[in-house]
Every structure is written in C-alpha cells, then in structure tokens.
Motif scaffolding. Structure first.
Motif: not given
Length: 370
Positions: A183-203
C-alpha cells in the motif's frame, strides 16, 4: 491478482444493539442513541432539549445509572444531570461546555463460531487485495489477521490498513494486502463537507494506492454508504445520494489525473436501480462486476441476507481499463446463513445456526490480469 471485498460485520466485538437476533430489535436503540448524541452535542440546551434528553436517557435504560443495557454515558468532568430520589432524570447542564464526556454504545464479544467463520472466508477468498467493511479499528484488524487467521489455517496478510472514520460505533473500512502488493499513498475523505458544513461520509471513502508485482498502479476506494437501518427514508436516501455523488467526483478526478485502474468497492446499502446510487452505478464510467460475462453470481443476484435481487447491496465497481483486465469473478457465500428450507448454498460445517454466520454479507472477488 485477485481483488475482493467483504463486510465482516465486526471482528472481535460488536455493539450489543447491533448484535441482536434481528435488525428490528436493535433499531430503536440506535435511533435513540443517535438522537441523544445529537442533542448532547449542541452548544446550548433549551428547556425543550433538556426534556427530550431526559426522556431519551430513561428510554435507553439509564434512569438509575449511567450504564444502560445497550448504552453507556461516560461523564468525566462537569455536571450534566441529576437523578432525584423521587425518580426521573433532570438535565442540569445548559450546554456542551458545561460537561466533559461521551455517549457510547456498549460492546459484547462476537460469537466464537462466527469469528472463526469470518476468518475462514477471509482466508478462502485467496485474495491478494481485500477491501474490508465494518472493522473496529486498525489494531483490531491487525490482531485478527495475526491471531485468528492462522487459527483456521489461513495465512496472515502482509499489509493491514484502516483509517479511523466518522462512525462512533466502530465500523470502519480498510484494506488488507498480500506480500508483493504494498500500500503506497493513502488519502482520507473523513473531513469532506458540503458547502453548508455537513459531513458527507458516514464512515470514510479512503483512497488506497496499491502497486502490483507487475508494476501496475491500482487505486482502491473502500466505501460503506449510509444505511437504511435508522433515520427517516427520505433523509437516508438523500445522504446516500450525496455520498454517491462525492465518490463519483473523486473517481472522475482520478481518471482525469491519468489513473487507469480504479476500483470502488464496499457496502453501498442500496440496489443498483436505486436513485441514491445513480451517480455511481448509472451515470459514471464505472461498471458493476456483476455485469461482466465472466462473473458467476452463484445463482443469486443478491449479496445480503438470503441474496434475493432486493438484497444486492455490496459492490465492486471497476473503471473501463480495469474492467478490460477481468478474467473471472464470483460471489463467496460459504460463511453466510443459507436459509433452512431449502438451503440455498453450501456452508462451512461449523455454521449450524444463523448467529454462527461469519457475516450477513457475501464476499465478492475478481481475478485481474494486471
């Protein structure tokens, strides 16, 4: 190489409310837990909020103690509530800053037969790269790999990775790889949010870059989209569609960057013809492995429960270049409860009761010539 994905439904411990005989039994607990957690997290508590909190605390079995049958209220500092001798619960805090603590789901050990059947599936898949859904954490997945796989005559994976996600219940997604598939590079998206600040991913929607022995670069995105288990249908569908749209955006960005081999795998908690999954399953260039001529569904088009068509919720979506490299694929159901009359598929001899199943989900696999 063989790519696979499997929802293990936890490895050592599982929330008691999720470990009952049926989902319907645990659903009210999880809904109340989510509602109370949301109220406790508010900056300020109104009188109406306090009334709702007190009611939920009692409904969760914590009128007399911070430890209920399914939920634990951990108060580290400050004052949140009082329990009058006359009964009931009184919320004394005026907001989140007035106390320090957490609301947690209580865990209990997984049935030993189920644990070993989970390990048998992970071993018998013979995957080089395995996407894992609903693992408690990286230390837990690593311990399971190191201790339980050898106990069922399986070979431990060389690489084990889980990035902690947004779910308080300890159901994260991760990746396990054999020697020669680092496993090389990894990128998380836990902090991805909508323009109004809603967290996108449940996990989370982590991107794992894996290099094959032949030098090919494969990006695996492991997902566990919003379930239908609790919350209103309209809100759940909207959240799942938002997640599918974001996954599709991330995938498109990878393709635009010149990444040819991309796999989006996991438990999407909806059917291929559903509106929430349309951005991924119908509107992107990704193709469901079930549609490949060399894929064998074992006579059932579903992946969950009794595997009827309405239970097709687990996926392996492949980019065009990766789809062209598929040699064969299939569904592995040996660790699932097969029903009683008649039994739908062969199982491990140790699987004698529904609770002995390694998971309610089938595993999917594909052999890729890369």
């Amino acid at each position: 190489m063989r790519l696979a994905v499997y929802n293990v439904e936890n490895l050592f411990d599982r929330a008691k409310a999720m470990n009952l005989d049926t989902w319907a039994e645990g659903r009210p607990v999880l809904e109340r837990f989510a509602a109370l957690n949301g109220l406790l997290g508010q900056v300020a508590y109104s009188a109406a909020d306090k009334g709702k909190m007190a009611k939920l605390i009692i409904e969760l079995g914590m009128e007399k103690s911070d430890t209920g049958p399914f939920v634990l209220l951990r108060r580290n500092r400050g004052g949140l509530l009082k329990r009058p001798k006359s009964g009931g619960v009184e919320i004394t805090a005026d907001g989140r800053a007035d106390w320090v603590g957490t609301l947690e789901l209580r865990d209990e050990p997984i049935n030993e037969h189920a644990m070993r059947n989970t390990a048998r599936v992970m071993s018998d898949l013979e995957a080089d790269v395995l996407g894992v859904v609903e693992a408690e954490s990286r230390p837990v997945l690593s311990a399971f790999n190191r201790e339980i796989l050898p106990a069922v005559d399986g070979s431990p994976f060389r690489h084990v990775m889980v990035i902690d996600g947004n779910d308080e219940r300890g159901i994260d997604v991760g990746l396990m790889c054999r020697e020669g598939f680092p496993i090389g590079s990894m990128r998380s998206h836990v902090d991805d949010r909508t323009p109004d600040g809603q967290t996108i991913f449940s996990r989370d929607c982590p991107e794992f870059e894996v290099t094959t022995p032949a030098g090919a670069r494969l990006v695996v995105m492991v997902n566990h989209l919003k379930s239908k288990g609790y919350g209103g249908k309209a809100a759940s569908d909207a959240r799942r569609r938002l997640q599918a749209e974001r996954v599709a955006q991330i995938y498109t960005s990878l393709i635009d960057q010149g990444v040819e081999y991309v796999a989006v795998v996991g438990d999407f908690n909806d059917t291929p013809d559903s509106s929430p999954l349309a951005p991924l399953v119908g509107e992107s260039s990704l193709t469901d492995i079930f549609e490949h001529d060399a894929f064998d569904d074992g006579g059932y088009s579903g992946t969950y429960g009794l595997c009827n068509a309405s239970n097709k919720i687990d996926y392996m979506l492949l980019s065009p270049a990766l789809l062209a490299k598929v040699e064969k694929g299939g569904v592995f159901r040996k660790g699932m409860w097969p029903g009683s009359r008649p039994k739908r598929w062969d199982t491990y001899s140790e699987l004698e009761r529904p609770r002995d199943a390694g998971s309610d989900h089938a595993a999917l696999w594909a052999d890729l010539n890369i």
